[in-house]
Write a protein that holds these residues in place. Structure first.
Motif, PDB file in Angstrom:
ATOM      1  N   ALA A  39      31.892  37.788  40.402  1.00 43.77           N
ATOM      2  CA  ALA A  39      33.027  37.759  39.472  1.00 43.77           C
ATOM      3  C   ALA A  39      33.359  39.165  38.989  1.00 43.77           C
ATOM      4  O   ALA A  39      34.538  39.525  38.863  1.00 43.77           O
ATOM      5  N   ALA A  40      32.342  39.975  38.732  1.00 43.30           N
ATOM      6  CA  ALA A  40      32.579  41.350  38.295  1.00 43.30           C
ATOM      7  C   ALA A  40      33.260  42.159  39.395  1.00 43.30           C
ATOM      8  O   ALA A  40      34.182  42.944  39.125  1.00 43.30           O
ATOM      9  N   VAL A  41      32.837  41.975  40.625  1.00 37.30           N
ATOM     10  CA  VAL A  41      33.465  42.676  41.757  1.00 37.30           C
ATOM     11  C   VAL A  41      34.915  42.233  41.912  1.00 37.30           C
ATOM     12  O   VAL A  41      35.809  43.060  42.133  1.00 37.30           O
ATOM     13  N   ALA A  42      35.173  40.925  41.787  1.00 40.70           N
ATOM     14  CA  ALA A  42      36.548  40.418  41.893  1.00 40.70           C
ATOM     15  C   ALA A  42      37.428  40.997  40.788  1.00 40.70           C
ATOM     16  O   ALA A  42      38.588  41.346  41.022  1.00 40.70           O
ATOM     17  N   GLN A  43      36.884  41.131  39.585  1.00 40.90           N
ATOM     18  CA  GLN A  43      37.635  41.721  38.476  1.00 40.90           C
ATOM     19  C   GLN A  43      37.971  43.182  38.772  1.00 40.90           C
ATOM     20  O   GLN A  43      39.091  43.630  38.543  1.00 40.90           O
ATOM     21  N   ARG A  44      37.008  43.918  39.292  1.00 45.54           N
ATOM     22  CA  ARG A  44      37.243  45.327  39.620  1.00 45.54           C
ATOM     23  C   ARG A  44      38.286  45.463  40.735  1.00 45.54           C
ATOM     24  O   ARG A  44      39.122  46.361  40.705  1.00 45.54           O
ATOM     25  N   ARG A  45      38.232  44.574  41.717  1.00 34.41           N
ATOM     26  CA  ARG A  45      39.220  44.611  42.806  1.00 34.41           C
ATOM     27  C   ARG A  45      40.613  44.304  42.284  1.00 34.41           C
ATOM     28  O   ARG A  45      41.588  44.937  42.681  1.00 34.41           O
ATOM     29  N   ALA A  46      40.715  43.320  41.383  1.00 36.64           N
ATOM     30  CA  ALA A  46      42.016  42.996  40.794  1.00 36.64           C
ATOM     31  C   ALA A  46      42.533  44.169  39.971  1.00 36.64           C
ATOM     32  O   ALA A  46      43.723  44.492  40.022  1.00 36.64           O
ATOM     33  N   GLN A  47      41.649  44.828  39.237  1.00 37.79           N
ATOM     34  CA  GLN A  47      42.083  45.981  38.440  1.00 37.79           C
ATOM     35  C   GLN A  47      42.524  47.131  39.337  1.00 37.79           C
ATOM     36  O   GLN A  47      43.517  47.802  39.056  1.00 37.79           O
ATOM     37  N   THR A  48      41.815  47.339  40.426  1.00 39.71           N
ATOM     38  CA  THR A  48      42.209  48.381  41.380  1.00 39.71           C
ATOM     39  C   THR A  48      43.570  48.061  41.980  1.00 39.71           C
ATOM     40  O   THR A  48      44.436  48.939  42.091  1.00 39.71           O
ATOM     41  N   ALA A  49      43.783  46.803  42.358  1.00 39.58           N
ATOM     42  CA  ALA A  49      45.075  46.392  42.909  1.00 39.58           C
ATOM     43  C   ALA A  49      46.186  46.593  41.889  1.00 39.58           C
ATOM     44  O   ALA A  49      47.281  47.066  42.225  1.00 39.58           O
ATOM     45  N   ALA A  50      45.925  46.267  40.627  1.00 38.74           N
ATOM     46  CA  ALA A  50      46.927  46.447  39.576  1.00 38.74           C
ATOM     47  C   ALA A  50      47.240  47.931  39.373  1.00 38.74           C
ATOM     48  O   ALA A  50      48.413  48.321  39.273  1.00 38.74           O
ATOM     49  N   ASP A  51      46.216  48.753  39.317  1.00 37.22           N
ATOM     50  CA  ASP A  51      46.428  50.198  39.116  1.00 37.22           C
ATOM     51  C   ASP A  51      47.222  50.814  40.267  1.00 37.22           C
ATOM     52  O   ASP A  51      48.197  51.538  40.041  1.00 37.22           O
ATOM     53  N   LEU A  52      46.796  50.512  41.500  1.00 40.18           N
ATOM     54  CA  LEU A  52      47.495  51.074  42.657  1.00 40.18           C
ATOM     55  C   LEU A  52      48.919  50.538  42.770  1.00 40.18           C
ATOM     56  O   LEU A  52      49.850  51.277  43.097  1.00 40.18           O
ATOM     57  N   GLY A 105      31.519  25.517  43.888  1.00 41.80           N
ATOM     58  CA  GLY A 105      32.475  25.414  44.982  1.00 41.80           C
ATOM     59  C   GLY A 105      33.925  25.553  44.555  1.00 41.80           C
ATOM     60  O   GLY A 105      34.819  25.485  45.383  1.00 41.80           O
ATOM     61  N   GLY A 106      34.177  25.760  43.274  1.00 46.78           N
ATOM     62  CA  GLY A 106      35.541  25.954  42.782  1.00 46.78           C
ATOM     63  C   GLY A 106      35.919  27.428  42.821  1.00 46.78           C
ATOM     64  O   GLY A 106      35.193  28.267  43.363  1.00 46.78           O
ATOM     65  N   LEU A 107      37.057  27.733  42.251  1.00 46.13           N
ATOM     66  CA  LEU A 107      37.523  29.115  42.180  1.00 46.13           C
ATOM     67  C   LEU A 107      37.654  29.545  40.725  1.00 46.13           C
ATOM     68  O   LEU A 107      38.103  28.774  39.876  1.00 46.13           O
ATOM     69  N   VAL A 108      37.269  30.766  40.449  1.00 52.19           N
ATOM     70  CA  VAL A 108      37.445  31.372  39.141  1.00 52.19           C
ATOM     71  C   VAL A 108      38.506  32.445  39.299  1.00 52.19           C
ATOM     72  O   VAL A 108      38.422  33.293  40.192  1.00 52.19           O
ATOM     73  N   GLU A 109      39.530  32.388  38.456  1.00 54.65           N
ATOM     74  CA  GLU A 109      40.615  33.357  38.540  1.00 54.65           C
ATOM     75  C   GLU A 109      40.328  34.539  37.619  1.00 54.65           C
ATOM     76  O   GLU A 109      39.859  34.354  36.494  1.00 54.65           O
ATOM     77  N   VAL A 110      40.587  35.733  38.122  1.00 55.36           N
ATOM     78  CA  VAL A 110      40.444  36.948  37.325  1.00 55.36           C
ATOM     79  C   VAL A 110      41.816  37.601  37.200  1.00 55.36           C
ATOM     80  O   VAL A 110      42.666  37.456  38.085  1.00 55.36           O
ATOM     81  N   HIS A 111      42.043  38.285  36.096  1.00 55.09           N
ATOM     82  CA  HIS A 111      43.337  38.907  35.821  1.00 55.09           C
ATOM     83  C   HIS A 111      43.133  40.376  35.472  1.00 55.09           C
ATOM     84  O   HIS A 111      42.095  40.755  34.947  1.00 55.09           O
ATOM     85  N   ALA A 112      44.160  41.163  35.749  1.00 57.22           N
ATOM     86  CA  ALA A 112      44.137  42.583  35.394  1.00 57.22           C
ATOM     87  C   ALA A 112      45.561  43.029  35.093  1.00 57.22           C
ATOM     88  O   ALA A 112      46.518  42.456  35.615  1.00 57.22           O
ATOM     89  N   GLN A 113      45.671  44.043  34.257  1.00 54.09           N
ATOM     90  CA  GLN A 113      46.953  44.601  33.893  1.00 54.09           C
ATOM     91  C   GLN A 113      46.945  46.109  34.107  1.00 54.09           C
ATOM     92  O   GLN A 113      45.899  46.743  34.000  1.00 54.09           O
ATOM     93  N   ALA A 114      48.120  46.644  34.390  1.00 53.52           N
ATOM     94  CA  ALA A 114      48.242  48.086  34.549  1.00 53.52           C
ATOM     95  C   ALA A 114      49.655  48.497  34.141  1.00 53.52           C
ATOM     96  O   ALA A 114      50.602  47.706  34.212  1.00 53.52           O
ATOM     97  N   ARG A 115      49.763  49.727  33.728  1.00 46.40           N
ATOM     98  CA  ARG A 115      51.051  50.322  33.347  1.00 46.40           C
ATOM     99  C   ARG A 115      51.091  51.730  33.921  1.00 46.40           C
ATOM    100  O   ARG A 115      50.133  52.482  33.785  1.00 46.40           O
ATOM    101  N   ALA A 116      52.205  52.056  34.552  1.00 40.39           N
ATOM    102  CA  ALA A 116      52.344  53.403  35.114  1.00 40.39           C
ATOM    103  C   ALA A 116      53.787  53.852  34.961  1.00 40.39           C
ATOM    104  O   ALA A 116      54.714  53.041  34.911  1.00 40.39           O
ATOM    105  N   GLY A 117      53.949  55.130  34.876  1.00 42.10           N
ATOM    106  CA  GLY A 117      55.278  55.722  34.756  1.00 42.10           C
ATOM    107  C   GLY A 117      55.189  57.212  34.970  1.00 42.10           C
ATOM    108  O   GLY A 117      54.105  57.748  35.231  1.00 42.10           O
ATOM    109  N   PRO A 118      56.306  57.879  34.850  1.00 39.28           N
ATOM    110  CA  PRO A 118      56.301  59.327  35.060  1.00 39.28           C
ATOM    111  C   PRO A 118      55.487  60.030  33.959  1.00 39.28           C
ATOM    112  O   PRO A 118      55.463  59.603  32.816  1.00 39.28           O
ATOM    113  N   GLY A 119      54.806  61.061  34.368  1.00 40.63           N
ATOM    114  CA  GLY A 119      54.034  61.835  33.398  1.00 40.63           C
ATOM    115  C   GLY A 119      54.948  62.610  32.465  1.00 40.63           C
ATOM    116  O   GLY A 119      56.102  62.877  32.765  1.00 40.63           O
ATOM    117  N   GLY A 120      54.440  62.894  31.320  1.00 35.94           N
ATOM    118  CA  GLY A 120      55.270  63.572  30.343  1.00 35.94           C
ATOM    119  C   GLY A 120      54.655  64.816  29.965  1.00 35.94           C
ATOM    120  O   GLY A 120      54.822  65.797  29.538  1.00 35.94           O
TER     121      GLY A 120
END
Length: 120
Positions: A39-52, A105-120
């Motif tokens: 579950a921790a690895v899945a959370q990190r992967r979701a966060q990486t996907a959100a960031d990228l 045998g079920g699935l656990v859903e993990v969520h992640a959020q990210a925000r990106a924009g031009p640097g200031g």
């Protein structure tokens, strides 16, 4: 006078029961720890996907393209799913989800959020 082996005859096999119980408990603890690690690895992967995805989307938006479409492509390539994508001024806000199997045998859903924009 009774022989020593006659006194302990009722205890024969007790060590095997204890050893079997100990192995079963250790296996259960290992399974729970493994599921937690997955579950921790899945959370990190979701966060990486959100960031990228947010970075790719913000870049595309800054270049005049569809930021959410660019983000969705990157998120999908990283094995996650876009839940929401929105623009807040020049920034792109992204929420993604992923899933991992649980012990039953079920699935656990993990969520992640990210925000990106031009640097200031």
């Amino acid at each position: 006078m009774t022989r020593p082996e006659a006194r302990h005859r009722g205890e024969r096999g007790a060590a095997a029961v204890l050893a079997t119980t100990a192995v079963a408990v250790l296996a259960l603890v290992g399974a729970v720890l493994g599921a937690g690690a997955a579950a921790a690895v899945a959370q990190r992967r979701a966060q990486t996907a959100a960031d990228l995805g947010a970075l790719a989307g913000a870049r595309a938006h800054a270049d005049g393209g569809d930021g959410c479409a660019a983000a969705a492509g990157v998120v999908a390539a990283n094995g996650s799913t876009v839940e929401t994508c929105s623009l807040l001024g020049p920034d792109l806000l992204l929420e993604v989800s992923g899933s991992v199997g649980d012990l039953l045998g079920g699935l656990v859903e993990v969520h992640a959020q990210a925000r990106a924009g031009p640097g200031g």
